[in-house]
Motif scaffolding. Structure first.
Motif, PDB file in Angstrom:
ATOM      1  N   LEU A  56      17.109  95.106 -49.444  1.00 22.67           N
ATOM      2  CA  LEU A  56      17.480  93.608 -49.668  1.00 22.67           C
ATOM      3  C   LEU A  56      16.128  92.933 -49.921  1.00 22.67           C
ATOM      4  N   ASP A  57      16.114  91.714 -50.458  1.00 19.23           N
ATOM      5  CA  ASP A  57      14.648  91.161 -50.382  1.00 19.23           C
ATOM      6  C   ASP A  57      14.210  90.736 -48.976  1.00 19.23           C
ATOM      7  N   ASP A  58      12.986  90.568 -49.083  1.00 18.71           N
ATOM      8  CA  ASP A  58      12.193  90.262 -47.514  1.00 18.71           C
ATOM      9  C   ASP A  58      12.203  88.718 -47.625  1.00 18.71           C
ATOM     10  N   PRO A  59      12.745  88.201 -47.010  1.00 14.56           N
ATOM     11  CA  PRO A  59      12.728  86.541 -46.939  1.00 14.56           C
ATOM     12  C   PRO A  59      11.451  85.945 -46.545  1.00 14.56           C
ATOM     13  N   LEU A  60      10.581  86.715 -46.045  1.00 11.70           N
ATOM     14  CA  LEU A  60       9.221  86.247 -45.527  1.00 11.70           C
ATOM     15  C   LEU A  60       8.117  86.791 -46.364  1.00 11.70           C
ATOM     16  N   ASP A  61       8.633  87.615 -47.349  1.00  3.67           N
ATOM     17  CA  ASP A  61       7.373  88.232 -47.988  1.00  3.67           C
ATOM     18  C   ASP A  61       8.023  88.551 -49.685  1.00  3.67           C
ATOM     19  N   SER A  62       7.712  87.902 -50.628  1.00  8.34           N
ATOM     20  CA  SER A  62       8.392  88.311 -51.946  1.00  8.34           C
ATOM     21  C   SER A  62       7.822  89.511 -52.481  1.00  8.34           C
ATOM     22  N   GLU A  63       6.819  90.122 -52.180  1.00  2.00           N
ATOM     23  CA  GLU A  63       5.860  91.156 -52.596  1.00  2.00           C
ATOM     24  C   GLU A  63       6.526  92.521 -51.903  1.00  2.00           C
ATOM     25  N   ARG A  64       7.558  92.124 -50.733  1.00  2.52           N
ATOM     26  CA  ARG A  64       8.058  93.189 -50.135  1.00  2.52           C
ATOM     27  C   ARG A  64       9.747  93.200 -50.282  1.00  2.52           C
ATOM     28  N   CYS A  65      10.421  94.413 -49.678  1.00  2.51           N
ATOM     29  CA  CYS A  65      11.776  94.305 -49.687  1.00  2.51           C
ATOM     30  C   CYS A  65      11.942  95.250 -48.518  1.00  2.51           C
ATOM     31  N   ILE A  66      13.369  95.348 -47.961  1.00  2.98           N
ATOM     32  CA  ILE A  66      13.779  95.801 -46.823  1.00  2.98           C
ATOM     33  C   ILE A  66      14.934  96.852 -47.279  1.00  2.98           C
ATOM     34  N   MET A  67      14.391  98.113 -46.942  1.00  2.00           N
ATOM     35  CA  MET A  67      15.251  99.223 -47.310  1.00  2.00           C
ATOM     36  C   MET A  67      16.136  99.683 -46.146  1.00  2.00           C
ATOM     37  N   VAL A  68      17.359 100.056 -46.373  1.00  2.00           N
ATOM     38  CA  VAL A  68      18.381 100.204 -45.245  1.00  2.00           C
ATOM     39  C   VAL A  68      18.710 101.543 -45.328  1.00  2.00           C
ATOM     40  N   LEU A  69      18.461 102.236 -44.416  1.00  4.42           N
ATOM     41  CA  LEU A  69      18.704 103.956 -44.368  1.00  4.42           C
ATOM     42  C   LEU A  69      19.820 104.081 -43.373  1.00  4.42           C
ATOM     43  N   PRO A  70      20.450 105.176 -43.473  1.00  2.00           N
ATOM     44  CA  PRO A  70      21.312 105.604 -41.988  1.00  2.00           C
ATOM     45  C   PRO A  70      20.145 106.028 -41.033  1.00  2.00           C
ATOM     46  N   LEU A  71      20.493 105.595 -39.702  1.00  2.00           N
ATOM     47  CA  LEU A  71      19.722 106.012 -38.591  1.00  2.00           C
ATOM     48  C   LEU A  71      20.001 107.377 -38.214  1.00  2.00           C
ATOM     49  N   LEU A  72      18.894 107.936 -38.141  1.00  2.00           N
ATOM     50  CA  LEU A  72      18.954 109.612 -37.891  1.00  2.00           C
ATOM     51  C   LEU A  72      18.234 109.553 -36.765  1.00  2.00           C
ATOM     52  N   ARG A  73      18.632 110.983 -36.109  1.00  2.00           N
ATOM     53  CA  ARG A  73      17.772 111.250 -34.902  1.00  2.00           C
ATOM     54  C   ARG A  73      16.995 112.551 -35.080  1.00  2.00           C
ATOM     55  N   PRO A  74      16.050 112.770 -34.462  1.00  2.00           N
ATOM     56  CA  PRO A  74      14.868 113.871 -34.327  1.00  2.00           C
ATOM     57  C   PRO A  74      15.705 114.990 -34.799  1.00  2.00           C
ATOM     58  N   ALA A  75      14.831 115.847 -35.981  1.00  2.00           N
ATOM     59  CA  ALA A  75      15.445 116.971 -36.313  1.00  2.00           C
ATOM     60  C   ALA A  75      15.770 118.204 -35.048  1.00  2.00           C
ATOM     61  N   LYS A  76      15.123 118.086 -34.100  1.00  2.00           N
ATOM     62  CA  LYS A  76      15.273 119.038 -32.765  1.00  2.00           C
ATOM     63  C   LYS A  76      16.235 118.248 -31.836  1.00  2.00           C
ATOM     64  N   ASN A  77      16.802 117.370 -32.379  1.00  2.00           N
ATOM     65  CA  ASN A  77      18.100 116.907 -31.317  1.00  2.00           C
ATOM     66  C   ASN A  77      19.416 116.804 -32.009  1.00  2.00           C
ATOM     67  N   PRO A  78      20.424 117.613 -31.596  1.00  2.00           N
ATOM     68  CA  PRO A  78      19.987 118.515 -30.148  1.00  2.00           C
ATOM     69  C   PRO A  78      19.169 119.430 -30.669  1.00  2.00           C
ATOM     70  N   PRO A  79      18.627 120.059 -29.555  1.00  2.00           N
ATOM     71  CA  PRO A  79      17.722 121.329 -29.658  1.00  2.00           C
ATOM     72  C   PRO A  79      18.524 122.577 -30.556  1.00  2.00           C
ATOM     73  N   PHE A  80      17.624 122.960 -30.917  1.00  4.01           N
ATOM     74  CA  PHE A  80      18.284 124.265 -31.681  1.00  4.01           C
ATOM     75  C   PHE A  80      18.669 125.557 -30.535  1.00  4.01           C
ATOM     76  N   ALA A  81      19.814 125.897 -30.731  1.00  6.86           N
ATOM     77  CA  ALA A  81      20.583 126.646 -29.848  1.00  6.86           C
ATOM     78  C   ALA A  81      20.349 128.024 -30.103  1.00  6.86           C
ATOM     79  N   SER A  82      20.049 128.353 -31.396  1.00  7.39           N
ATOM     80  CA  SER A  82      19.773 129.856 -31.559  1.00  7.39           C
ATOM     81  C   SER A  82      18.995 129.896 -32.762  1.00  7.39           C
ATOM     82  N   VAL A  83      18.627 131.506 -33.212  1.00  8.03           N
ATOM     83  CA  VAL A  83      17.791 131.506 -34.291  1.00  8.03           C
ATOM     84  C   VAL A  83      18.328 131.203 -35.397  1.00  8.03           C
ATOM     85  N   GLY A  84      19.874 131.174 -35.657  1.00  9.79           N
ATOM     86  CA  GLY A  84      20.503 131.157 -36.740  1.00  9.79           C
ATOM     87  C   GLY A  84      20.495 129.396 -36.881  1.00  9.79           C
ATOM     88  N   ASP A  85      20.321 128.593 -35.772  1.00 11.89           N
ATOM     89  CA  ASP A  85      20.109 127.249 -36.026  1.00 11.89           C
ATOM     90  C   ASP A  85      19.001 126.872 -36.808  1.00 11.89           C
TER      91      ASP A  85
END
Length: 173
Positions: free
Chosen positions: A128-157
Motif C-alpha cells: 500500500l502507498d503510505d499516505p503520510l510519506d510518498s517515499e515509503r510504502c506499507i508491506m502487508v504480510l501474514p502475522l506469524l508467531r515466534p518460531a519456538k511457539n509452540p515450543p519444540f516438543a521433540s528432537v524431530g521438531d
C-alpha cells in the motif's frame, strides 16, 4: 528568567492520576497509525480500536487487561491489523519504496517462486502507498508467531525446523 534547579535535585514523581491519564493517550509512535486509520479502512484493513481517531480509553485504572490498553509493538513502523475481506490478522510494516527488504520480499512472493515447494518464505499479501510519506510504502504480510511457539516438543521438531530453513536458503541460491 527561568529558575535553575539545583544540581542533584530529583524531579518529582507523577501522581497516580497523572500516570492513569498518560496511559489513556496514544504514544508518539502510535499517532501516525491513527492518522492512517481511514486510509487503511478504505484499502480493506482495520486497525485495532485504539487507533481509531475517535478512540476513548475503555479503562479507568492502570494495568488493565482491556485490548485497547496495549500499545503497539516496540517500533513505530510495525502494526497489526485485520484484513476485512476474510478476517485474518496481518502485519503491516512501513518501509522505504527502494528498501532491499521490499525488493527481496516481492521477488520471493512472485508467482514462479510461490509455486516452488521449497520456498518457505513469508508471502507478501499487499503493498500500500503510505499516505503520510510518498517515499515509503506499507508491506502487508501474514502475522506469524515466534518460531519456538509452540515450543519444540521433540528432537524431530527441531530437525524439521532446520530442514525447512535449509530448504528455504537453498531455494535462494
Amino acid at each position: 528568567m527561568t529558575a535553575v534547579k539545583p544540581a542533584g535535585e530529583v524531579p518529582s514523581q507523577p501522581t497516580r492520576e497523572e500516570l492513569i491519564e498518560q496511559t489513556r493517550q496514544l504514544f508518539e509512535d502510535e499517532i501516525p497509525w491513527m492518522k492512517r486509520h481511514g486510509y487503511l479502512l478504505d484499502c480493506g484493513y482495520k486497525l485495532r480500536p485504539r487507533y481509531s481517531p475517535s478512540w476513548k480509553a475503555s479503562w479507568s485504572e492502570l494495568l488493565t487487561e482491556n485490548e485497547d490498553s496495549f500499545p503497539m509493538s516496540s517500533h513505530g513502523y510495525i502494526m497489526d491489523a485485520r484484513r476485512l475481506s476474510d478476517d485474518p490478522t496481518v502485519m503491516m510494516k512501513i518501509v522505504a519504496r527502494d528498501a532491499e527488504e521490499l525488493i527481496i520480499t516481492k521477488f520471493l512472493s512472485s508467482e514462479q517462486l510461490r509455486s516452488d515447494i521449497n520456498n518457505h518464505c513469508v508471502s507478501l499479501l499487499d503493498i500500500l502507498d503510505d499516505p503520510l510519506d510518498s517515499e515509503r510504502c506499507i508491506m502487508v504480510l501474514p502475522l506469524l508467531r515466534p518460531a519456538k511457539n509452540p515450543p519444540f516438543a521433540s528432537v524431530g521438531d527441531c530437525v524439521e525446523f532446520v530442514e525447512q530453513l535449509l530448504k528455504a536458503s537453498n531455494s535462494l541460491v
